[in-house]
Structures are given as structure tokens and as C-alpha cells.
Design a protein around this motif. Structure first.
Motif, PDB file in Angstrom:
ATOM      1  N   ILE A 205       0.837  -1.198   0.000  1.00  0.00           N
ATOM      2  CA  ILE A 205       0.000   0.000   0.000  1.00  0.00           C
ATOM      3  C   ILE A 205       0.873   1.249   0.000  1.00  0.00           C
ATOM      4  O   ILE A 205       0.610   2.217  -0.731  1.00  0.00           O
ATOM      5  CB  ILE A 205      -0.952   0.000   1.215  1.00  0.00           C
ATOM      6  N   ALA A 206       1.928   1.261   0.811  1.00  0.00           N
ATOM      7  CA  ALA A 206       2.839   2.401   0.825  1.00  0.00           C
ATOM      8  C   ALA A 206       3.478   2.602  -0.541  1.00  0.00           C
ATOM      9  O   ALA A 206       3.659   3.737  -1.004  1.00  0.00           O
ATOM     10  CB  ALA A 206       3.916   2.203   1.900  1.00  0.00           C
ATOM     11  N   GLY A 207       3.808   1.501  -1.215  1.00  0.00           N
ATOM     12  CA  GLY A 207       4.409   1.594  -2.531  1.00  0.00           C
ATOM     13  C   GLY A 207       3.513   2.244  -3.552  1.00  0.00           C
ATOM     14  O   GLY A 207       3.979   2.914  -4.485  1.00  0.00           O
ATOM     15  N   TYR A 208       2.202   2.064  -3.389  1.00  0.00           N
ATOM     16  CA  TYR A 208       1.263   2.668  -4.336  1.00  0.00           C
ATOM     17  C   TYR A 208       1.238   4.187  -4.239  1.00  0.00           C
ATOM     18  O   TYR A 208       0.709   4.854  -5.126  1.00  0.00           O
ATOM     19  CB  TYR A 208      -0.138   2.118  -4.107  1.00  0.00           C
ATOM     20  N   THR A 209       1.764   4.778  -3.163  1.00  0.00           N
ATOM     21  CA  THR A 209       1.797   6.237  -3.046  1.00  0.00           C
ATOM     22  C   THR A 209       3.023   6.836  -3.725  1.00  0.00           C
ATOM     23  O   THR A 209       3.166   8.061  -3.770  1.00  0.00           O
ATOM     24  CB  THR A 209       1.800   6.677  -1.566  1.00  0.00           C
TER      25      THR A 209
ATOM     26  N   ALA B 189      -3.085   6.990   1.947  1.00  0.00           N
ATOM     27  CA  ALA B 189      -4.046   5.972   2.382  1.00  0.00           C
ATOM     28  C   ALA B 189      -3.955   5.781   3.884  1.00  0.00           C
ATOM     29  O   ALA B 189      -2.916   6.021   4.509  1.00  0.00           O
ATOM     30  CB  ALA B 189      -3.768   4.645   1.673  1.00  0.00           C
ATOM     31  N   VAL B 190      -5.063   5.324   4.436  1.00  0.00           N
ATOM     32  CA  VAL B 190      -5.112   4.842   5.814  1.00  0.00           C
ATOM     33  C   VAL B 190      -5.647   3.415   5.759  1.00  0.00           C
ATOM     34  O   VAL B 190      -6.692   3.162   5.153  1.00  0.00           O
ATOM     35  CB  VAL B 190      -6.020   5.706   6.703  1.00  0.00           C
ATOM     36  N   GLY B 191      -4.908   2.499   6.349  1.00  0.00           N
ATOM     37  CA  GLY B 191      -5.332   1.103   6.378  1.00  0.00           C
ATOM     38  C   GLY B 191      -5.539   0.639   7.804  1.00  0.00           C
ATOM     39  O   GLY B 191      -4.756   0.992   8.700  1.00  0.00           O
ATOM     40  N   LEU B 192      -6.582  -0.148   8.005  1.00  0.00           N
ATOM     41  CA  LEU B 192      -6.865  -0.684   9.334  1.00  0.00           C
ATOM     42  C   LEU B 192      -7.342  -2.117   9.195  1.00  0.00           C
ATOM     43  O   LEU B 192      -8.178  -2.415   8.335  1.00  0.00           O
ATOM     44  CB  LEU B 192      -7.919   0.179  10.043  1.00  0.00           C
ATOM     45  N   LEU B 193      -6.790  -3.000  10.030  1.00  0.00           N
ATOM     46  CA  LEU B 193      -7.159  -4.408  10.032  1.00  0.00           C
ATOM     47  C   LEU B 193      -7.591  -4.827  11.433  1.00  0.00           C
ATOM     48  O   LEU B 193      -6.934  -4.484  12.416  1.00  0.00           O
ATOM     49  CB  LEU B 193      -5.978  -5.281   9.587  1.00  0.00           C
TER      50      LEU B 193
ATOM     51  N   LYS C  18      -6.621  -3.328  -7.265  1.00  0.00           N
ATOM     52  CA  LYS C  18      -5.504  -4.185  -6.888  1.00  0.00           C
ATOM     53  C   LYS C  18      -5.067  -3.912  -5.452  1.00  0.00           C
ATOM     54  O   LYS C  18      -4.753  -4.826  -4.680  1.00  0.00           O
ATOM     55  CB  LYS C  18      -4.330  -3.990  -7.838  1.00  0.00           C
ATOM     56  N   ALA C  19      -5.063  -2.646  -5.071  1.00  0.00           N
ATOM     57  CA  ALA C  19      -4.691  -2.301  -3.697  1.00  0.00           C
ATOM     58  C   ALA C  19      -5.723  -2.817  -2.705  1.00  0.00           C
ATOM     59  O   ALA C  19      -5.365  -3.354  -1.647  1.00  0.00           O
ATOM     60  CB  ALA C  19      -4.546  -0.784  -3.581  1.00  0.00           C
ATOM     61  N   ARG C  20      -6.990  -2.664  -3.032  1.00  0.00           N
ATOM     62  CA  ARG C  20      -8.045  -3.175  -2.153  1.00  0.00           C
ATOM     63  C   ARG C  20      -7.894  -4.682  -1.942  1.00  0.00           C
ATOM     64  O   ARG C  20      -7.971  -5.188  -0.820  1.00  0.00           O
ATOM     65  CB  ARG C  20      -9.412  -2.873  -2.771  1.00  0.00           C
TER      66      ARG C  20
END
Length: 567
Positions: free
Chosen positions: A62-66, A78-82, A401-403
Motif C-alpha cells: 500500500i505504501a508503494g502505491y503512493t 491511504a489509511v489502512g486498518l485491520l 488491486k490495492a483493495r
């Protein structure tokens, strides 16, 4: 590396199935049937029984996509939460909430850019539809509405255009026949005329004849909530859902844009860089409050909502819906429209963004601005990814793809312990790839029998096959018999599927030959993957003679794209 390939490189090494169970390792192959009863708490992946590697790999992707690749990033930030079993095992922010000055992607000076934060507020776009659906179901519980009711009973204007018999259920499941969208903001002069145009629009298709995702369905339901409750939609949601659950950062029309991620630079209509106002033009033209779009929220607030669904409508001591109501919302009403599984408001089993968490009961929604929410009752897990992918332009591409990568990272963090012994072979699928696991050349004395256990979680078009060669060059596909929960019946030549989350036992009889080589081959197409495939308890015999025992002789196997794992 910025894709699911990162995940494929992670080899999970832990102690073995017996020790894993003793240490409380979370298992992907054990489904929960009932609702949970948890309040979110922060934890490490290890404390939740998860392998940290796949989560870290997904976060790095995800960081790479930025970052530019090669010309521009997939999204600015992005903000990601699991969440797993009530534990927030990952919550991070990467990139920028505000990065660009115009639609062409001119970057602001560094001091004018705004970093993304874990508590950044996002325009969640069509994830708003879930809130409207929850509001409708509150009215159903109150006995003031039934999902079988014609919408026109509550909103008389809706009867226009031959819609007198369209039901609340058909709007919730997108089977009303309404078209996806009309330009309310452009073709009607004011809020009142725009709502009326949406309500009076004639169906584009015969109601009930097909699935067509439509904003107009939820606009009508938002009006229904207001008419029946006697309160504006935003006020009703605050009274019944967001207020009781303590979702302080969730609502319409934020009072301040300071923590809000920017969306698109809009020239038509001439709004400039949109920040702190709803991105959707129709929702904006309706005053920012509409049934289809307009909600702003944070990852943490959405996680509380997701856990409320996993809990069957309850969070802590607060109940906003009955368990039976939540169960109805997560039931597929669209079985006659394969590929478009849908509950009452929730999308179900959509691999394109649910990835390795996909199953018949996996629920969620996405938003055009770059948001997604996945709720998996089977593993009691939640994957939330919020991005500003339309900043500065909606034309910069899809983030599916990121999702998918984000949800699959959580799925792969859960264990599938070996069926027997301490190890099993694992193929972590990537798009457009082939993984093979071959035996050495064997010398049978008669017809060959092959048996093995397999745990398969894949797209239907990404199958596992068993092949054999008697000359080392030409390969033929074996006919298989498969047994286990959810297994295909009869003779098959391919094994694929997801949602069953169980081991299958497979048998094949091969012809007599002086020499034979056997291989397991996993082939994926160009789009969408699952958690992957595990192979265990391989046994090749020719009557009384054992030609290969995979448990005792794993060193004889020849892997390409397969790894030997202990989890």
C-alpha cells in the motif's frame, strides 16, 4: 515491490499444527458461525494469533502505491486498518491527504502538502449506502416499514414512471431496474427539483429482471427514511446509529476541512480542489446529504461499525439492530443473478476487492473516492482501506488491486495448519502466474494411484490440476475424485473455489507406465486471486509399493512457486 507479489514472498514459519493450536494461532480453516461479542482493542498481530509477515507485506505494498510508478502514484495517500477477533492489529497512514494543486497533478510545495494521519477523515462515497441501509432497517425493526412494502406507499412521488410496485427490498438489492445515475446537478435547477427528478425517473429495465447498481435506489431510500421518521436523514442516522455507537468523526458536511483528505479538482462544475465537501456532484447539489453518498468518516469509526455488524448489531452495551436483522442484511437475495450477490444494503462475496477474505457471507462496500470496507464473519475480521484515489483526478485509474492486496494480506496472516505432520506445501497465488510441484521420475510396476489433501482458496478461473507425463515432455491431465465439505461432486479435472475453507481429500488413478512423473500445477489468470492453495499428505503408490510418501520424503519434491510451510 508493490503488489500481491510482495505477499507471495512471505514464508510463514511457526511451530506446527499441534503447537500452533496450543499457542492460540488464529486459523483460517475454522469458520465462526454465530456472532461475536467484542469491543475493539489495540493489539499486535502476534497477540491476535496472526503471522505478522503478510500484514507487513500488504502494508508495504500500500505504501508503494503512493510512490510514482513510473509516472505517478496510484493514490496520494491511504489509511489502512485491520481487525481480527476484536483486535486492531494494524492501523497506519501513508502518503499525503493533500498533495496536488490542480487536475494535471502539479504538486504543491512540500510545506503546503498535508500528511495523511491515522485519524484523517475521508469522503467515503458509496460506503454511505451502508448507513442509509442501516437506517432503513431501523425503521423495519420499528414496524414502520417492511422490506416487502412498495416504496410508493411511503413516498407517493416514486410511483411515477411505472414504479408503483417496486419494493424496498428491490432498492436495497439493486434489482429495481433503475439506471445507475443521472446528472441531477446539471439538468435540474435546485434541490427540490433534483430530488423529484430522481424519484419520478422511470425504470430502465423491468423491475426484478436484473441486477443494476444504482445511486437512484439509495437516493429514494434516503427520502423514505426522512418521510417515515419525520427527521432529516443525517439527523436520523445520528440519533440511531452514529451517536449511540460513539462515531464522533462520522457524518455529513464536516464542520471543518482541517483533517479531511482532498478529493478531486473539479472544473465542471467549477468547484476547484474539493476538500471538506462531498465529492459526488449529485450529493453536493442535494445539499451534501443524500442516501447514496455524502458520509465522511475515519478508519477507526468504520471499524467500530464493522465490529457492530460482526457482533450482530451490538457494540458493548449498545444495540442498534437486532441480531436477526443483521443476519437478514448479510443474506444473499440475488441468487438468480450470479456474481452479484447482495444482501439488504451489503455487497457479498466480491473478490475484486475482498481478495482472500472472500466467502459467501463476506460483506462490504466500496466508494468511488477510493474507499473500501470488508467484513468477514467467518473469520471475524475487518479490512478497511481508505484512499484519496480521485485526488487530483478520477481518470488516474482503478485501485482495485490495492483493495484486494489489503484484504488478502489479512487472510494470509491467518493459519491453515498442515493436515498431518509439521509441514504442507503452499502456493501463494499471484495474477497471471504458474506454480508447479513435481515428483521425480518414478518407476511403477503397475497402475498408479495418487492421493493428497488440498486446501484451496482461489478464484474459479484459477484452478489446481494434477498432471502426469510418461515421457518427460507431454503432459496429460488426471481425472480426480474429491471429498470434503463444499467439494465438487463426480469426476473433475480442476480444483478451485473459495468460501468452504476446509481441507479436501483427492484421489486419482493413472495408467500403467514404465516411467511416470506427476505434477501439481496452479495457474492463475490476469485478475483477482485468493488466499492460495495448500497441499499435504501426498502419497503415490502402485498397489502395495509406495513410490513416494510426501510426508516422509518432502525433499524429493521439485517446487517452482511452492514453499514448504509449517503454518
Amino acid at each position: 515491490m508493490r503488489t500481491a507479489a510482495v505477499l507471495a514472498m512471505v514464508v510463514i514459519t511457526m511451530s506446527g499444527s499441534t503447537a500452533a493450536a496450543e499457542r492460540g494461532v488464529s486459523r483460517f480453516d475454522r469458520q465462526h458461525r454465530g456472532f461475536a461479542d467484542a469491543v475493539l482493542r489495540d493489539a499486535t498481530p502476534e497477540r491476535a494469533g496472526l503471522a505478522p509477515g503478510p500484514i507487513a507485506a500488504a502494508a508495504e505494498a500500500i505504501a508503494g502505491y503512493t510512490r510514482p510508478a513510473p509516472e505517478r502514484p496510484l493514490f496520494a495517500g491511504a489509511v489502512g486498518l485491520l481487525v481480527h477477533d476484536g483486535m486492531v492489529v494494524h492501523h497506519s497512514a501513508v502518503g499525503q491527504a493533500v498533495r496536488y494543486a490542480d487536475a494535471e497533478g502539479t504538486e504543491l510545495p512540500p510545506e503546503q502538502q498535508v500528511p495523511m494521519r491515522p485519524d484523517t477523515v475521508f469522503d467515503v462515497a458509496s460506503v454511505s449506502k451502508l448507513f442509509t441501509s442501516l437506517a432503513v432497517m431501523c425503521l423495519v425493526e420499528d414496524g414502520r416499514v417492511s422490506t416487502d412494502d412498495p416504496v410508493a406507499e411511503h413516498v407517493p412521488e416514486f410511483a411515477a414512471g411505472g414504479k408503483a410496485e417496486i419494493t424496498v427490498e428491490q432498492l436495497l438489492t439493486h434489482t429495481s431496474g433503475m439506471e445507475p445515475w443521472i446528472p441531477l446537478w446539471r439538468d435540474w435547477p435546485d434541490r427540490e427539483s433534483r430530488f423529484l427528478a430522481a424519484l419520478q425517473r422511470a425504470p430502465a429495465h423491468t423491475p426484478g429482471s436484473r441486477y443494476v447498481y444504482s445511486d437512484l435506489n439509495l437516493i429514494a431510500l434516503g427520502v423514505l427514511v426522512e418521510r417515515v421518521s419525520g427527521h432529516p436523514l443525517d439527523e436520523f442516522l445520528q440519533r440511531r446509529i452514529t451517536g449511540p455507537l460513539g462515531l464522533r468523526d462520522t457524518g455529513y458536511n464536516p464542520a471543518s476541512a482541517a483533517r479531511v483528505a482532498a478529493t478531486e479538482f473539479q472544473a465542471t462544475p467549477p468547484r476547484g480542489m474539493v476538500r471538506g465537501e462531498v465529492h459526488d456532484e449529485n450529493a453536493w447539489s442535494l445539499g451534501g446529504v443524500a442516501g447514496h453518498a455524502g458520509v465522511f468518516s475515519t478508519a477507526r469509526d468504520l471499524a467500530v461499525l464493522g465490529q457492530t455488524i460482526l457482533n450482530g448489531g451490538k457494540y458493548g452495551r449498545t444495540r442498534v439492530l437486532k441480531a436477526a436483522t443483521v443476519r437478514e442484511m448479510l443474506t444473499d437475495y440475488n441468487t438468480e443473478f450470479p456474481g452479484n450477490a447482495h444482501g439488504l444494503g451489503f455487497e457479498l462475496a466480491q473478490r475484486w476487492y475482498m481478495g482472500g477474505l472472500t466467502g459467501p457471507r463476506t460483506a462490504g462496500h466500496t466508494g468511488f473516492t477510493g474507499t473500501s470496507m470488508v467484513i468477514d464473519p467467518a473469520s471475524r475480521s475487518i479490512a478497511i482501506l481508505l484512499t484519496n484515489r480521485v485526488h487530483p483526478s478520477r481518470s488516474w485509474g482503478s485501485i482495485n488491486k490495492a483493495r484486494e492486496t489489503w484484504a488478502t494480506g489479512l487472510a494470509r496472516a491467518m493459519a491453515v495448519p498442515p493436515r498431518v505432520g509439521r509441514t504442507s506445501w503452499f502456493a501463494a497465488q499471484e495474477d497471471a502466474s504458474t506454480a508447479t510441484l513435481a515428483t521425480p521420475e518414478l518407476a511403477p510396476r503397475g497402475p498408479v494411484a495418487v492421493s493428497f489433501d488440498v486446501f484451496v482458496d482461489s478464484e474459479e478461473s484459477d484452478p489446481l490440476t494434477l498432471e502426469y507425463s510418461t515421457d518427460g515432455s507431454a503432459w496429460r491431465t488426471a481425472v480426480l475424485r474429491v471429498a470434503g465439505t463444499g467439494a465438487p461432486s463426480g469426476d473433475v479435472t480442476q480444483i478451485a473455489g473459495s468460501g468452504h475453507r476446509s481441507w479436501w481429500r483427492v484421489h486419482a488413478n493413472l495408467p500403467e507406465a514404465d516411467r511416470i512423473t506427476i505434477r501439481w500445477q496452479s495457474v492463475t489468470d490476469s485478475r483477482y486471486i485468493g488466499r492460495g492453495i495448500h497441499l499435504d499428505r501426498v502419497l503415490v503408490t502402485d498397489g502395495d509399493q509406495t513410490l513416494l510418501d510426501g510426508e516422509k520424503q518432502p525433499h524429493r519434491m521439485r517446487p517452482l512457486g511452492w514453499t514448504l510451510e509449517t503454518r
